[in-house]
Design an enzyme around this catalytic site. Structure first.
Site, PDB file in Angstrom:
ATOM      1  N   HIS A 107      42.167  40.553  54.050  1.00  0.00           N
ATOM      2  CA  HIS A 107      41.489  40.616  52.741  1.00  0.00           C
ATOM      3  C   HIS A 107      39.978  40.738  52.910  1.00  0.00           C
ATOM      4  O   HIS A 107      39.320  41.523  52.227  1.00  0.00           O
ATOM      5  CB  HIS A 107      41.771  39.337  51.942  1.00  0.00           C
TER       6      HIS A 107
ATOM      7  N   TYR B   6      41.371  29.063  45.499  1.00  0.00           N
ATOM      8  CA  TYR B   6      42.351  30.132  45.715  1.00  0.00           C
ATOM      9  C   TYR B   6      41.605  31.437  45.975  1.00  0.00           C
ATOM     10  O   TYR B   6      40.553  31.678  45.379  1.00  0.00           O
ATOM     11  CB  TYR B   6      43.273  30.274  44.500  1.00  0.00           C
ATOM     12  N   GLU B   7      42.163  32.276  46.858  1.00  0.00           N
ATOM     13  CA  GLU B   7      41.407  33.451  47.298  1.00  0.00           C
ATOM     14  C   GLU B   7      41.193  34.489  46.194  1.00  0.00           C
ATOM     15  O   GLU B   7      40.384  35.385  46.345  1.00  0.00           O
ATOM     16  CB  GLU B   7      42.083  34.107  48.508  1.00  0.00           C
ATOM     17  N   SER B   8      41.894  34.320  45.085  1.00  0.00           N
ATOM     18  CA  SER B   8      41.649  35.207  43.954  1.00  0.00           C
ATOM     19  C   SER B   8      40.263  34.977  43.357  1.00  0.00           C
ATOM     20  O   SER B   8      39.818  35.762  42.520  1.00  0.00           O
ATOM     21  CB  SER B   8      42.710  34.977  42.885  1.00  0.00           C
ATOM     22  N   GLY B   9      39.584  33.904  43.753  1.00  0.00           N
ATOM     23  CA  GLY B   9      38.214  33.696  43.291  1.00  0.00           C
ATOM     24  C   GLY B   9      38.002  32.431  42.476  1.00  0.00           C
ATOM     25  O   GLY B   9      36.923  32.214  41.932  1.00  0.00           O
TER      26      GLY B   9
END
Lengths: 272, 262
Positions: free
Chosen positions: A104, B57-60
């Protein structure tokens, strides 16, 4: 200057066989309606780019649109495998697909470099992993100031970038909010950007945390209400969690997948 | 507390694993959470002993406070309840890469004796027997968080002598590997399984069994490990899940099931 087009006209205008196309939206605002239109118009040999190929790319791979996939995580979020993706990689069905695989952090930096019109991005990453052995677009670079060895990844400049947003105004300015992911980077990295929106409004009301992308960098805006379903559009509708689980069953077998696509995508009318 | 425990076999090995993982987390820790077992454990910790844990969470979403277990790292509720929502570029470049995050919480399809992880392929890369999802955020989480907690079911299929693919580096080839690779974080400090807990030996960095869950034998753990498992001479036994831990865990799981129907 933005053109307001129907979805089918926008796809027909900008997408061609063999193009590199990034349909983005990190877990939110996934441009399903636009992807389905690409499938319906029957494009082939696409290089599809996306950090998280999920159900939409599973469908596009299974329908034979894809020659090459540039990605960092190919799973059905919260459910498990992508069966069409696996069938293509494991059994070359419906055709062999070439993989260009990143993390990512690498993918997002590639978009940042593309949006910045730089040839590559610098980061710390991939060190000690097997990814550089299989992915030629990972290299090391020495910092000219400190001598530190860092990782370089080349810019992504898709021919077409496609995103979904909540709103556009009548000048084609785009507003999206909630988890805003990598949409701005993709819109600015792509040579042509198509944006589908839930609605076109007279004026964009300012919203906390919203990303606004000026219309003059967008090639085409198409109204596509519900265009992110079965993912979600913050403030408009929720994710259809049941469908993500159902997809696991639909996509397991080639015949059932083909029937489902026939009934739900190929013979469905366009959203725009 | 003995009175807080429930009777024998009233919980599953998977529940014990999740509870043991949750107990490693503390209020105030900034914890980078992957979806699946790590998210379940982190949310259990937040709902019990670590209410002020910072879930990332890596979604931000930074400081997400979901009322139910998120199905995806991109659930809308994570954004609505977060202290800050940032772009994915910002998440990886400004938050993860500089080493600001205390704990990275990872799962694995395969793990080796030095805590290196494979989530890419089973078999060869070009002709895989099983194609797995791939790296996602894991390689940089493993490199850059201050420490890494791994949660993985222990079996000869997962605990392998040789990874088919190194997706994320644990302790590399042992001892000084991480320093030589330039990593600032400590790497996997604990591996929690359905059978017990392993920790890297301070000298060799090889994972050693330091703790067994109740009613699990050393022989079972050895049989579930694809290499000659080192057993710590101070082997301890995990406290079984309390009634409260189990009740909250089951409520979290039920909330997930309910959201599939809604």
């Amino acid at each position: 200057m933005t053109a307001f087009l129907t979805l089918s006209a926008a796809i027909a205008e900008y997408v061609h066989d063999g193009d590199s196309v990034a349909l983005e939206g990190f877990t939110h605002l996934i441009p399903f309606a636009a992807g389905h239109e690409v499938i319906r118009q029957g494009y082939r040999d696409l290089e599809l780019i996306r950090m998280t190929p999920d159900l939409l790319y599973d469908q596009m791979i299974g329908m034979g649109c894809v020659r090459r996939l540039v990605f960092s995580y190919a799973g059905n979020p919260g459910v498990g495998s992508l069966h069409r993706f696996r069938d293509a990689v494991e059994h070359d069905w419906p055709n062999r697909i070439e993989l260009e695989e990143h993390s990512h952090a690498g993918m997002v930096n590639r978009y940042v470099a593309g949006a910045s019109n730089l040839p590559f991005a610098v980061m710390r990453g991939y060190t000690g992993t097997d990814l550089p052995k299989h992915t030629s677009t990972i290299a090391s670079i020495t910092c000219p100031f400190t001598g530190e060895v860092l990782t370089a990844v080349p810019a992504l400049r898709p021919q077409v970038g496609i995103i979904h947003a909540q709103r556009a105004d009548q000048a084609g300015n785009i507003q999206l909010w909630g988890i805003t992911g990598v949409q701005k980077e993709v819109a600015l990295a792509a040579h042509h950007t198509i944006v589908t929106v839930e609605e076109i409004v007279p004026r964009l009301e300012p919203l906390p945390g919203a990303v606004v992308i000026p219309g003059w960098v967008i090639a085409a805006v198409a109204e596509a209400p519900g265009g992110a379903r079965p993912s979600y559009a913050h403030g408009y509708y929720d994710r259809d969690n049941g469908f993500y689980r159902e997809w696991d069953l639909i996509s397991r077998e080639r015949a059932r997948f083909a029937t489902w696509m026939e009934e739900n995508v190929l013979h469905a009318s366009t959203a725009g | 507390m003995a009175t807080d425990k429930i009777g024998e076999k009233n919980y599953t090995a998977g529940e014990m694993m999740t509870v043991a993982a949750a107990r490693e987390l503390r209020s105030g820790m900034a914890c980078f959470v992957g979806v699946g077992p790590p998210s379940l454990a982190a949310n259990l910790a937040r709902a019990t002993h670590a209410p002020d844990i910072i879930l990332i969470y890596e979604s931000g979403t930074i400081g997400a406070k979901p009322s139910r277990l998120p199905l995806s790292i991109g659930d809308g509720e994570l954004a609505e309840t977060a202290d800050a929502v940032v772009t994915v570029a910002e998440m990886f470049n400004y938050w993860l890469q500089p080493g600001r995050i205390d704990v990275g919480f990872l799962g694995a399809a395969q793990i080796d004796r030095f805590g290196n992880i494979n989530t890419t392929v089973i078999g060869s890369y070009d002709h895989p027997k099983v194609r797995l999802p791939g790296a996602g955020g894991a390689p940089e989480i493993a490199a850059s968080t201050k420490e890494v907690i791994v949660i993985v079911t222990q079996s000869p299929r997962t605990f392998v002598p040789q990874l088919d693919f190194v997706t994320s580096v644990g302790h590399g080839s042992g001892d000084l590997s991480r320093r030589q690779l330039g990593f600032t974080g400590a790497g996997p400090t604990i591996v929690i399984t359905d059978l017990g807990i392993l920790r890297p030996d301070p000298a060799s960095a090889e994972l050693a069994l330091t703790q067994l869950h109740p009613d699990v034998s050393v022989e079972q753990a050895r049989a579930a490990t694809g290499w000659a498992l080192v057993v710590d001479h101070n082997l301890t036994t995990t406290e079984p899940p309390t009634e409260r831990e189990l009740a909250v865990l089951r409520r979290l799981k039920a909330s997930t099931e309910a959201s599939y129907d809604g």
